[in-house]
Scaffold this motif. Structure first.
Motif, short mmCIF file in Angstrom:
data_model
loop_
_atom_site.label_atom_id
_atom_site.label_comp_id
_atom_site.label_asym_id
_atom_site.label_seq_id
_atom_site.Cartn_x
_atom_site.Cartn_y
_atom_site.Cartn_z
N UNK A 154 0.82 -1.20 0.00
CA UNK A 154 0.00 0.00 0.00
C UNK A 154 0.86 1.25 0.00
N UNK A 155 0.65 2.10 -0.99
CA UNK A 155 1.37 3.36 -1.07
C UNK A 155 0.93 4.30 0.04
N UNK A 156 -0.33 4.21 0.43
CA UNK A 156 -0.81 5.02 1.55
C UNK A 156 -0.04 4.69 2.82
N UNK A 157 0.18 3.41 3.07
CA UNK A 157 0.96 3.02 4.24
C UNK A 157 2.40 3.50 4.13
N UNK A 158 2.96 3.44 2.93
CA UNK A 158 4.36 3.82 2.73
C UNK A 158 4.61 5.29 3.02
N UNK A 159 3.68 6.16 2.62
CA UNK A 159 3.92 7.60 2.84
C UNK A 159 3.72 7.98 4.31
N UNK A 160 3.10 7.08 5.09
CA UNK A 160 2.88 7.35 6.51
C UNK A 160 3.83 6.56 7.40
N UNK A 161 4.82 5.90 6.79
CA UNK A 161 5.72 5.04 7.55
C UNK A 161 6.53 5.84 8.58
N UNK A 162 6.81 5.20 9.70
CA UNK A 162 7.62 5.81 10.75
C UNK A 162 8.65 4.78 11.21
N UNK A 163 9.94 5.03 10.99
CA UNK A 163 10.53 6.24 10.42
C UNK A 163 10.21 6.36 8.93
N UNK A 164 10.27 7.56 8.41
CA UNK A 164 9.92 7.76 7.01
C UNK A 164 10.98 7.21 6.07
N UNK A 165 10.57 6.94 4.86
CA UNK A 165 11.51 6.51 3.83
C UNK A 165 12.29 7.71 3.29
N UNK A 166 13.48 7.42 2.75
CA UNK A 166 14.26 8.46 2.07
C UNK A 166 13.72 8.73 0.67
N UNK A 167 13.33 7.68 -0.02
CA UNK A 167 12.85 7.78 -1.40
C UNK A 167 12.04 6.52 -1.67
N UNK A 168 11.03 6.61 -2.54
CA UNK A 168 10.17 5.47 -2.85
C UNK A 168 10.28 5.09 -4.32
N UNK A 169 10.37 3.80 -4.59
CA UNK A 169 10.31 3.26 -5.95
C UNK A 169 8.87 2.86 -6.19
N UNK A 170 8.19 3.57 -7.09
CA UNK A 170 6.73 3.47 -7.19
C UNK A 170 6.32 2.92 -8.55
N UNK A 171 5.63 1.79 -8.54
CA UNK A 171 5.03 1.26 -9.76
C UNK A 171 3.62 1.80 -9.89
N UNK A 172 3.30 2.38 -11.04
CA UNK A 172 1.97 2.95 -11.27
C UNK A 172 1.37 2.36 -12.55
N UNK A 173 0.19 1.80 -12.42
CA UNK A 173 -0.53 1.28 -13.58
C UNK A 173 -1.28 2.41 -14.27
N UNK A 174 -1.76 2.13 -15.46
CA UNK A 174 -2.57 3.13 -16.17
C UNK A 174 -3.85 3.42 -15.39
N UNK A 175 -4.40 2.41 -14.72
CA UNK A 175 -5.59 2.62 -13.89
C UNK A 175 -5.29 3.64 -12.79
#
Length: 483
Positions: A154-175
């Motif tokens: 879940x990307x929602x979980x990733x952006x709220x992670x504690x401690x936070x991430x330095x950078x995210x590798x994000x796969x995005x579908x056309x949907x």
């Protein structure tokens, strides 16, 4: 760039469409921010009921068996990626003047000050492999990162992670991109474009436009496939930040502002100070997932795209090499299953469309091809014509196998074809047996169906597992002659 929703969440009535990973993640995050969340799902089976009970225990309302009616008083609809734009729920939302966004959009709006930048990847094929390669490279550079988005996290979980991430590798579908109007990645790549999901988007133009959204607002690099002019056209059409550059990747020698391959070396002429005069060695082609046999051309292309995004973020060349060495592909992506009697057996069940199957077939000189399933409106003439000279035999399964059989009759009439008139799950074992009869030492038996799996299996994973199980049974059977 979004952000306005966060302060308005407490007390807001938000309807979340779908009880999948992304829907559940969004529901929990929004409820935690004080929203009054109702999750709706058209299914009412055991899995939906189990997930509904878990959310109900957390104070989240869930309505199963009805995914079409908009709950009264809804202020915002958050959809899971697979829900079609013409769904009755969204028509009702539009009539009521209620905004519809995706979980990716919510994740973007939840980002706080100093949030981790997104390095984003889309394309018809290769997204997951590229994102996992990218995460491996970023990790090798000592960065706290994760591969997220359209890959089960879940990307929602990733952006709220504690401690936070330095950078995210994000796969995005056309949907996901369709429902994410505010997303602005640090850098992004479109790997390739071929007809897919046209039943969802309505046209190739709409599909390409959804993919092209990934370039909007990029700040450092828009990475494109130099062999696929449609991806470069999307870069040219994008509204990017001042100073953002177009960076190509190529399997040939790199030109200016490209990454490419020279004598088995991945070379960078995009992110070096004197790129007009020299290139930086990043890794050897042989560094890509050693011991996995994954140096097929499209795997090398994926590695180049991952390397370009990592370099755009400032990762040193040594980390590219170390990350690619550490990378291991996910199951069912050109996965070597066994060698039996001099014949290699390879599972590429993830090749669910013609573009992916084309890349898979191109990786081997002599192939007994197992293909078929749900065509999703695809045609097969171009695929078959391009692969005809390497086909040693074909075994067809699945609901739409006749479409492939007709293309074979037109473009490869001398290739032996076994047409299994079956769509039951046991057909895979029969297909493996027929393929064994067609294959000769030096051949590769390749499961690259060029079709979706749902006519026979739950998903492509189950299809690949059935293939691998049948191959292992063949290897241990009384007639096995291989190791």
């Amino acid at each position: 760039m979004g952000g306005g929703l966060v302060s308005g969440f407490p007390g807001q009535r938000i309807t979340v469409a779908g009880l999948g990973v992304s829907g559940i993640g969004a529901a929990r995050a929004l409820a935690g921010l004080g929203a009054l969340v109702t999750v709706v799902d058209g299914g009412d089976g055991p899995r939906q009921r189990e997930r509904a009970a878990e959310l109900a225990a957390e104070g989240i309302d869930v309505r199963t068996g009805d995914g079409e009616t908009l709950p009264e008083g809804t202020d915002l609809v958050v959809t899971s990626p697979g829900w079609r734009p013409d769904s009755p729920l969204f028509a009702a939302a539009g009539k009521a003047g209620v905004e519809v966004v995706g979980d990716v959009e919510i994740a973007w709006r939840l980002r706080g000050p100093g949030a981790a930048p997104w390095l984003a990847v889309t394309g018809t094929n290769g997204k997951t492999t590229t994102v996992r390669m990218l995460a491996a490279i970023l990790g090798a550079a000592g960065l706290r990162t994760a591969a997220v988005g359209n890959i089960g996290s879940s990307l929602v979980d990733a952006v709220r992670a504690d401690p936070p991430y330095d950078v995210l590798a994000v796969e995005l579908s056309s949907y996901q991109l369709h429902w994410a109007p505010s997303v602005r990645p640090h850098s992004a790549a479109v790997l390739n474009l071929a007809p897919d999901h046209l039943d969802w988007h309505g046209s190739m133009e709409a599909y390409a436009a959804a993919k092209g959204r990934i370039y909007e607002g990029n700040t450092v690099a828009c990475v494109y496939n130099a062999a696929d002019p449609a991806t470069e056209a999307l870069v040219r059409a994008a509204d990017v930040a001042e100073g953002c550059r177009a960076v190509g990747f190529t399997l040939g020698a790199p030109g200016l502002s490209e990454v490419g391959v020279v004598d088995g070396i991945l070379a960078d002429r995009a992110f070096v100070p004197d790129r007009r005069e020299r290139a930086q060695e990043l890794a050897q082609v042989s560094d890509i997932g050693p011991d996995t046999g994954t140096t097929a051309p499209h795997t090398v292309a994926n590695a180049l795209a991952a390397a370009a995004l990592a370099r755009a973020y400032g990762v040193p060349a040594a980390a590219v090499r170390d990350g690619l060495r550490a990378f291991r592909p996910d199951p069912h992506r050109i996965a070597h299953v066994a060698d039996i009697g001099g014949v290699a057996w390879v599972d590429d069940s993830k090749a669910t469309n013609t573009h992916a199957a084309e890349a898979s077939l191109a990786a081997f000189p002599g192939v007994v091809w197992i293909a078929g399933g749900l065509a999703k409106g695809a045609t097969f003439d171009e695929l078959v014509a391009g692969a005809a000279d390497r086909l040693r035999g074909v075994v067809l399964i699945g609901a739409d196998r006749r479409l492939i059989a007709d293309a074979l009759a037109r473009h490869a009439p001398d290739v032996p074809v076994v047409d299994l008139d079956r769509t039951d799950t046991g057909a895979m074992a029969a297909a493996v047996g027929e393929a064994a009869g067609l294959a000769r030492p030096g051949d590769t038996v390749l499961l690259a169906p060029a079709c979706a799996s749902m006519d026979m299996f739950t998903n492509y994973n189950e299809r690949g597992d059935a293939f691998a199980a049948a191959v292992r049974a063949l290897a241990t059977g009384p007639d096995a002659t291989g190791q």
